[in-house]
Enzyme design. Sequence first.
Site, PDB file in Angstrom:
ATOM      1  N   CYS A   1      41.536 -25.672   6.962  1.00 28.43           N
ATOM      2  CA  CYS A   1      41.523 -24.531   6.048  1.00 28.43           C
ATOM      3  C   CYS A   1      41.864 -25.015   4.645  1.00 28.43           C
ATOM      4  O   CYS A   1      42.806 -25.793   4.467  1.00 28.43           O
ATOM      5  CB  CYS A   1      42.531 -23.476   6.498  1.00 28.43           C
ATOM      6  SG  CYS A   1      42.595 -22.029   5.423  1.00 28.43           S
TER       7      CYS A   1
ATOM      8  N   HIS B   1      40.763 -14.310   7.680  1.00 27.24           N
ATOM      9  CA  HIS B   1      41.511 -14.344   6.415  1.00 27.24           C
ATOM     10  C   HIS B   1      41.686 -12.950   5.829  1.00 27.24           C
ATOM     11  O   HIS B   1      42.687 -12.679   5.156  1.00 27.24           O
ATOM     12  CB  HIS B   1      40.764 -15.205   5.384  1.00 27.24           C
ATOM     13  CG  HIS B   1      41.151 -16.644   5.392  1.00 27.24           C
ATOM     14  ND1 HIS B   1      42.444 -17.077   5.179  1.00 27.24           N
ATOM     15  CD2 HIS B   1      40.406 -17.764   5.559  1.00 27.24           C
ATOM     16  CE1 HIS B   1      42.481 -18.399   5.226  1.00 27.24           C
ATOM     17  NE2 HIS B   1      41.267 -18.845   5.453  1.00 27.24           N
TER      18      HIS B   1
ATOM     19  N   GLU C   1      36.658 -17.032   8.467  1.00 26.56           N
ATOM     20  CA  GLU C   1      36.695 -16.341   7.176  1.00 26.56           C
ATOM     21  C   GLU C   1      37.052 -14.861   7.341  1.00 26.56           C
ATOM     22  O   GLU C   1      37.795 -14.304   6.529  1.00 26.56           O
ATOM     23  CB  GLU C   1      35.358 -16.500   6.440  1.00 26.56           C
ATOM     24  CG  GLU C   1      34.991 -17.935   6.113  1.00 26.56           C
ATOM     25  CD  GLU C   1      36.092 -18.698   5.389  1.00 26.56           C
ATOM     26  OE1 GLU C   1      36.839 -18.084   4.594  1.00 26.56           O
ATOM     27  OE2 GLU C   1      36.222 -19.912   5.611  1.00 26.56           O
TER      28      GLU C   1
END
Length: 213
Positions: free
Chosen positions: A129, A175, A172
């Site tokens: 990440c 997140h 993603e």
Amino acid sequence: MNTEYTAQDIENIVREVLETADENLILPIVQLGHPVLRQQAVAYEQQLPQELLEELLEAMRQTMYDAPGVGLAAPQVGIPLQIAVLEDLYPIPEEAASHREREPLEYFEIFNPVYRASTERAAVFYEGCLSFEGFQGVVSRAADITATYKDRDGQEITRSFSGWQARIVQHETDHLSGTVYIDKALTRSLINESELWRHESMDVATAQEVLKF
């Protein structure tokens, strides 16, 4: 606890972040410990003027390329919005690509995404990440997913992803709800990038034996 933001708050944050971009539109990427990475991001509901939105998307895209990475979520540049950019066109050895089910992923953007597993298959691989720089860890994820999201024009899209593409979309999207891959990783599998040479091709089985996870 999640922060409440007005549309004006969001616009102000975006303008402030964009002011930190360099001449190539590269933005600083925030690291673990920044509160925005642990917040539930706000759904995008046209809080930004179109020109500002396009500037943000281009800055996120250039920042992703510069890192380099295969995805970047708005919280990673300090913006609590449910937006991410994704692309994976990096060449890798054919054997590694086959093992990871890694197919080219053309550039696209996701707004307000959700995903669900579409089969019972799981895939276990290392991932990293840009907001947890210097480390990679093993994460088990759904190998096949169906994702629903909107594009920059507000059109809803439902699309299926498998293999490495599915991993990128899940990473993603996570997140945007304050989840970082380390929350799902086998922590004993963590490898600092300075030690990657000990685990050629990121072979999970070998690393598992050596690191005892």
